[in-house]
Design an enzyme around this catalytic site. Structure first.
Site, PDB file in Angstrom:
ATOM      1  CG  ASP A 162     -10.484   8.027  -2.591  1.00  0.00           C
ATOM      2  OD1 ASP A 162     -10.647   7.314  -1.681  1.00  0.00           O
ATOM      3  OD2 ASP A 162     -11.371   8.387  -3.574  1.00  0.00           O
ATOM      4  CB  SER A 163      -8.086   7.482   2.572  1.00  0.00           C
ATOM      5  OG  SER A 163      -6.887   6.639   2.245  1.00  0.00           O
ATOM      6  CG  ASP A 185      -9.224   4.542  -4.177  1.00  0.00           C
ATOM      7  OD1 ASP A 185     -10.105   3.388  -4.548  1.00  0.00           O
ATOM      8  OD2 ASP A 185      -9.253   4.837  -2.959  1.00  0.00           O
ATOM      9  CE  LYS A 200     -10.616   1.245  -2.705  1.00  0.00           C
ATOM     10  NZ  LYS A 200     -11.295   2.248  -2.674  1.00  0.00           N
ATOM     11  CD  GLU A 228     -15.682   5.136  -3.053  1.00  0.00           C
ATOM     12  OE1 GLU A 228     -16.628   5.968  -2.585  1.00  0.00           O
ATOM     13  OE2 GLU A 228     -14.495   5.621  -2.191  1.00  0.00           O
ATOM     14  CD  GLU A 286     -14.737   2.374   3.859  1.00  0.00           C
ATOM     15  OE1 GLU A 286     -14.368   2.392   2.740  1.00  0.00           O
ATOM     16  OE2 GLU A 286     -14.647   3.174   4.724  1.00  0.00           O
TER      17      GLU A 286
HETATM   18  O1  KIV Z   1      -9.189   5.368   0.069  1.00  0.00           O
HETATM   19  C1  KIV Z   1      -8.943   4.497   0.828  1.00  0.00           C
HETATM   20  O2  KIV Z   1      -7.952   4.375   1.835  1.00  0.00           O
HETATM   21  C2  KIV Z   1      -9.887   3.370   0.791  1.00  0.00           C
HETATM   22  C3  KIV Z   1      -9.756   1.901   1.959  1.00  0.00           C
HETATM   23  C4  KIV Z   1     -10.290   2.573   3.286  1.00  0.00           C
HETATM   24  C5  KIV Z   1     -10.347   0.996   1.423  1.00  0.00           C
HETATM   25  O3  KIV Z   1     -10.804   3.185  -0.049  1.00  0.00           O
END
Ligand code: KIV
Length: 272
Positions: free
Chosen positions: A52-53, A91, A121, A123, A190
């Site tokens: 989600d970056s 994510d 993934k 969080e 992280e």
């Molecule tokens: O969203 C993302 O790119 C991430 C990585 C930095 C691990 O969660």
């Protein structure tokens, strides 16, 4: 096929655990589109993360919070179309997995069905452990994410290193145990002290993937735009830049502009 590994088998959760056991490091980068993902896959990367970056590097937002399920799914499908060998992890965006296991499972199933990704993934630790358990029990592989969790930026107030004190490092180690018990196959760590990441890695059968967590984790992940040097303004200590694409792209675009203005492009060979 790849420049580093001769092993063309699809990377699965089983392979992650074999790699951890053998001490073979896992390489992971983000990707958000078909072309970038297919380049990364063909270069021999083990895992692609649709992070989600994207909110930061693709959309220009200052946090990851605005990403929606539909936006993640759109990107997810494009990445999956470009990848043959690497594991594709996506994510769950902010708010889609936050303490309501039924709703979280619904979102998780949508993400898996509509993208074709291999794993999700998520969080968080203890606070969302029932959501994670429910998703794993439905047959969906889950990679956890602890330490700095960018979706909680408004709670922290800064992107500084996490788990430097005793209380937070104990909580992280306890969350690692909970994630493992809930059935996660891997976890991103992280921006935490390297020593703590080493202890966490030794304490679990899950493959740990670090970003700003030192060399002892089972693998490493970076945001692809950052490691390719596309973003001049972002240079945290943990980031190694493997190219200067900002300069390469700027030069190419400036030359194109010059060629168009001077009538050099297109020439006769480039015309029908
Ligand atoms: O969203 C993302 O790119 C991430 C990585 C930095 C691990 O969660």
């Amino acid at each position: 096929m790849s420049t580093y590994t001769e092993d063309n088998r699809k990377v699965t959760t089983l392979r992650f655990s074999e790699m951890k056991q053998k001490g073979e490091k896992i390489s992971m980068l983000t990707s958000y589109d078909f072309t970038m993902a297919s380049i990364a896959d063909q270069a021999g990367l083990d895992a692609v993360l649709i992070g989600d970056s994207a909110s930061n590097v693709m959309v220009g937002n200052s946090t990851t919070l605005p990403m929606t399920l539909d936006q993640m799914i759109f990107m997810g499908r494009s990445v999956v179309n470009g990848v043959k060998r690497a594991m594709v992890v996506i994510d769950m965006p902010f708010g889609s997995c936050s303490g309501n296991p039924e709703k979280s499972l619904e979102a998780a199933i949508r993400m898996m069905k509509e993208t074709g990704a291999d794993a999700l993934k998520i969080e968080g630790g203890e606070e969302i452990i029932e959501d994670i358990r429910k998703i794993v029990n439905a047959g969906i592989p889950v990679m956890g994410h602890l330490g700095l969790m960018p979706q909680s930026i408004n709670k922290y107030g800064s992107y500084a290193i996490r788990a430097k004190d005793d209380k937070e490092s104990k909580k992280l180690l306890s969350d690692i145990r909970l994630l493992e018990e809930a059935g996660c196959f891997s976890v991103v760590l992280e921006k935490i002290p390297a020593k703590l990441a080493e202890e966490a890695t030794k304490s679990t059968t899950m493959a740990t993937i670090g970003i700003g967590a030192g060399p002892a984790t089972d693998g490493q992940v970076l945001v692809i735009h950052d490691m390719l040097g596309m973003n001049k303004g972002f240079s945290p200590k943990f980031l190694r830049k493997y190219a200067d694409l900002h300069t390469v792209m700027t030069d190419a675009i400036q030359t194109y502009v010059k060629d168009v203005k001077s009538n050099d492009f297109p020439n006769e060979k480039e015309s029908y």
